[in-house]
Design an enzyme around this catalytic site. Structure first.
Site, mmCIF file in Angstrom:
data_model
loop_
_atom_site.group_PDB
_atom_site.id
_atom_site.type_symbol
_atom_site.label_atom_id
_atom_site.label_comp_id
_atom_site.label_asym_id
_atom_site.label_seq_id
_atom_site.Cartn_x
_atom_site.Cartn_y
_atom_site.Cartn_z
ATOM 1 C CG ASP A 88 -1.654 1.225 1.435
ATOM 2 O OD1 ASP A 88 -2.281 1.522 0.379
ATOM 3 O OD2 ASP A 88 -1.623 1.805 2.403
ATOM 4 C CG ASP A 121 -1.874 8.014 1.307
ATOM 5 O OD1 ASP A 121 -1.238 8.678 1.719
ATOM 6 O OD2 ASP A 121 -2.847 8.008 0.471
ATOM 7 C CG ASP A 167 -1.722 2.460 6.611
ATOM 8 O OD1 ASP A 167 -1.906 3.475 7.134
ATOM 9 O OD2 ASP A 167 -2.094 2.207 5.578
#
Length: 247
Positions: free
Chosen positions: A27, A29, A188
């Site tokens: 991922d 961000d 996250d």
């Protein structure tokens, strides 16, 4: 109840079954960089300006539980359920504000360079898979010096469905011509972990700014604080040993 030591043992076993490892999906961000705080600042300021929630600033918990990791269109509908077009325009303006903040304040997650070198030195395939709009994703990847690192950049809005659906991660596998049985994911957010789990790959969750309790409910293989976490390197060492034994 599972203890942290048990969780570490389970995580090693879970990654070891991936040997020989083919690919790693990231991922962007909050996973490559500590960008969630910048998103939160942008949302908080802009929502307060328009009197959202009676003008009371949104909290970081509200952001984490309802906004972090979501697709822009889903976010627009959540914030403005009765006016989708206004929501989409708001989110577009917010992304522009984020890019301005990021140019001055974006920082890599602790240990990122170490894990990037680990991936490169083993010749693994790699892709960035994100719900961020392409201008955001490309800006962050460029600022982190990773434009030449990724073999592919998959954008949720360019897939049939964004995260938490598995489509972006399945497209990442397809772009790399990699097998889900030999690939794992770094994530996250709750929506991102759910997407990876739905795509049937182990997900290493990063407790950057999101609730550890909420992340665990999404069923990651295990959680780490950042890329310097000893749990990560113990699991990768175990994976390498399993790969050596399978040769």
């Amino acid at each position: 109840m599972t203890t942290s030591s048990d969780s570490c043992i389970e995580s090693k076993g879970s990654l070891a079954r991936l040997a020989p490892l083919e690919a790693v999906l990231f991922d962007v961000d909050g996973t490559l960089c500590d960008s969630d705080l910048l998103h939160y600042y942008a949302f908080r300021e802009m929502l307060q300006e328009i009197g959202y929630n009676g003008g009371t600033p949104i909290t970081e918990e509200f952001y984490s539980e309802n906004i972090s990791g979501t697709h822009d269109e889903d976010c627009a509908v959540f914030l403005f359920p009765d006016d989708r077009e206004r929501g989409l325009k708001f989110v577009e303006d917010k992304e522009a504000m984020f890019r301005k903040l990021a140019k001055d304040q974006l920082k890599p997650l602790n240990g990122l360079n170490k894990v990037i070198k680990w991936v490169e030195s083993r010749g693994l395939k790699r892709a960035a898979v994100t719900n961020a709009p392409r201008p955001n994703a490309e800006l962050m990847i460029s600022m982190l010096g990773l434009s030449d690192f990724f073999d592919a950049v998959i954008i949720g809005s360019e897939c049939e469905h964004g995260k938490p659906h598995p489509d972006p991660y399945l497209e990442g596998l397809e772009a790399l011509k990699a097998s889900k049985d030999h690939t794992f994911i770094f994530e996250d957010s709750v929506s991102g972990i759910k997407a990876g789990v739905a795509a049937e790959m182990p997900v290493i969750g990063i407790t950057n700014r999101n609730s550890e309790h909420l992340l665990m409910e999404a069923k990651p293989t295990f959680l780490i604080k950042d890329y310097d976490d000893p749990k990560l390197w113990a699991a990768l060492d175990e994976l390498e040993k399993a790969g050596a034994h399978s040769v």
